[in-house]
Scaffold this active site. Sequence first.
Site, PDB file in Angstrom:
ATOM      1  CD  GLU A 154      -2.984  -1.063   2.288  1.00 35.65           C
ATOM      2  OE1 GLU A 154      -2.700  -0.392   3.309  1.00 35.65           O
ATOM      3  OE2 GLU A 154      -4.043  -1.704   2.197  1.00 35.65           O
ATOM      4  CB  CYS A 164       8.793  13.026   2.265  1.00 36.12           C
ATOM      5  SG  CYS A 164      10.223  13.518   3.262  1.00 36.12           S
ATOM      6  CD  GLU A 314      -4.014  -6.139   2.628  1.00 35.60           C
ATOM      7  OE1 GLU A 314      -4.814  -5.484   3.341  1.00 35.60           O
ATOM      8  OE2 GLU A 314      -2.789  -5.915   2.610  1.00 35.60           O
TER       9      GLU A 314
END
Length: 677
Positions: A154, A164, A314
């Site tokens: 992910e 960032c 998932e």
Amino acid sequence: MREIINKYPRLLHGGDYNPEQWLDSPQVLEEDIRLMKETRVNCVSLGIFSWARLEPEEGEFHFGWIRRIIDKLYENGIYTILATPTGAMPNWMTAKYEEVRQMSPEGVRNLPGRRHNFCYTSPIMRKKMKKINHELSRHLGDHPGVILWHISNEYGGNGSDASCHCPQCQQAFREWLKEKYKTLDNLNHAWWTAFWSHTYTDWSQIHSPVPNGESRLHGLNLDWKRFVSHQIQDFCMEEIRAVLKYSVLPVTTNMMEYFKPLDYFRFAPQLSIISWDNYPEWHSQKDEVNVAVRTAAWHSMMRSLKKAPFLMMESTPSIVNWKAVNTQKRPGLHELSSLQAVACGSNSVQYFQWRKSRGSSEKFHGAVVDHRNGSNTRVFREVSALGSRMEQISDTIYPTCNRPKAAIVFDWENWWAVEDIEGPRKDMAYQDTILAHFKPFWEMGIDVDFVNEDCDLQGYRLVAAPLNYLYKKGYAKKVKDYVEAGGCYVATYFSGVVDETDLCILDRHPLEELLGIRTEEMDAAPDHRVNSIGFEGKSYKTGCLREISHVIPGEGAEVLASYESDYYAGCPALTRKSYGSGRAYYLACETEEAFLKALYAGLAEENGIGTEFTGRLPYGVTVSHREGGQDLWFVQNFNEAETQMELPGTYARVEDGMELKGSITLKPFECLILAAK
């Protein structure tokens, strides 16, 4: 996909397995394998958050424990998807190398912890990533039980915007801009910095958009989002190159639902297979239809990225632990929601996770095996039943895939741009708009692909482009060529407003010749300013956004619907123009759901994209069509009650060949898989 995963060309059933939590309890592994076989699990994902076990100290690698587990699984007919462990860094790294930790927009360096708390630009992080990935590849990349690389986990999923803002990222951003614009003059023009006297005179003056600095230059905001997505994609590519040093296995990375920071269309080419993590909010509304529509749309997106089967990497067999209210799936919904993925093109049903963690943040997240009771739970029994069914249908379904004749334009760069603008309203709701246009197709049982502005449109009979605010270079010509060759194109309000640098397009709409209309202005009306449009003898309510446009005399556009009140009464709300061998439509306003149903029902018939089920499906029931060895129809009942429907022909149930025709009763949350006879 048969050629890609050649070690085990079948539907996969399994999920994330984190046995490093139980290395001091070998009986747990023995019990897990016994239970996996009982649930027909044939594949698990290993190593996703195992960096601290694989490299407990810098340069000290321990692979024996994970090899023994892979060996044991393989001996019992269970294959492994092997992950790179960069989703969570070990404490020895974050303590020794401060620069690997992300920096917030406010300029504060994050403390150790969380997931994906790393700087994608950091040379040290990239060096450490390559080393652990090389060692994984060298030790385990040729293991016969390993069938696929799971690259990280992910990407960007740290609960923020994935970016960032450290000095290394600022410098990398400036270099990226230099490569793109070449000169500051070009950049200043693209960002229109003369407004508010924000002209840049040196590259060093440029900083990422932050709350305590510049954040209202839309060109800057858009390019920063492009840069962040590019930088994470580049990190992913380095990970892939690292694991392929000693291995020839296919690669994937697990994507997320409607994840805005990353342009998945750009990620797709570097991946062998697309995969994603699916966690719908079932039972959160009065019925399951809107959740089913939303989920089907993203399954369709994953299939569309490579126009091929994908993997549902998932899902939860029961609940999650991170929503405001974590509701259990009602009986039957686990099987239906899992087969919904298969219906839309998935070749797997996999879970997070196999066994519940005893402690930490996800100890109450749903899993196949609970803290207590072993196999004696409703969840375990439902997973076992689904596993048995997937074994039955695997050979029939695996070679097939959906091949839609309709597409909807969903472009990440447009999403970033349209939801950053200041006006005509604060929330431009791009995602909701896309789903509003997708829902009529879902209700008609018509599969849809998603494309971005870079994709080829040829081959689709119908392409809809809702709220397509930003036009990339060459997109207008692509659309004209598509329609001229016989395609049907639906444009909407607030489209073609800006170019790819988010500068307003002057003079006229880029598709004015194709559409035959001239757009004038946009009204964002409050709720009490009620309006409607007349279409095919009926009146439909408009939404908030209402564009005023005019048919250009002599250009051949027909008015199909008009506003019925206010100062733009009589202005066209829906137009149609023939162009070459095709037709182009322009919808000038948001509308109620019923209008979009009527519009797309007509266009489906006009363009021959309806199926034999179209017009026969009761509320809450949809159909998906996979083609290949056979034509397969997945009839899905999302009603929590029995539902009657009329089959349009004679079919054989895939599991047992039982013939079905005429009127049938669908059980609550039932999915029938039918082969045409």
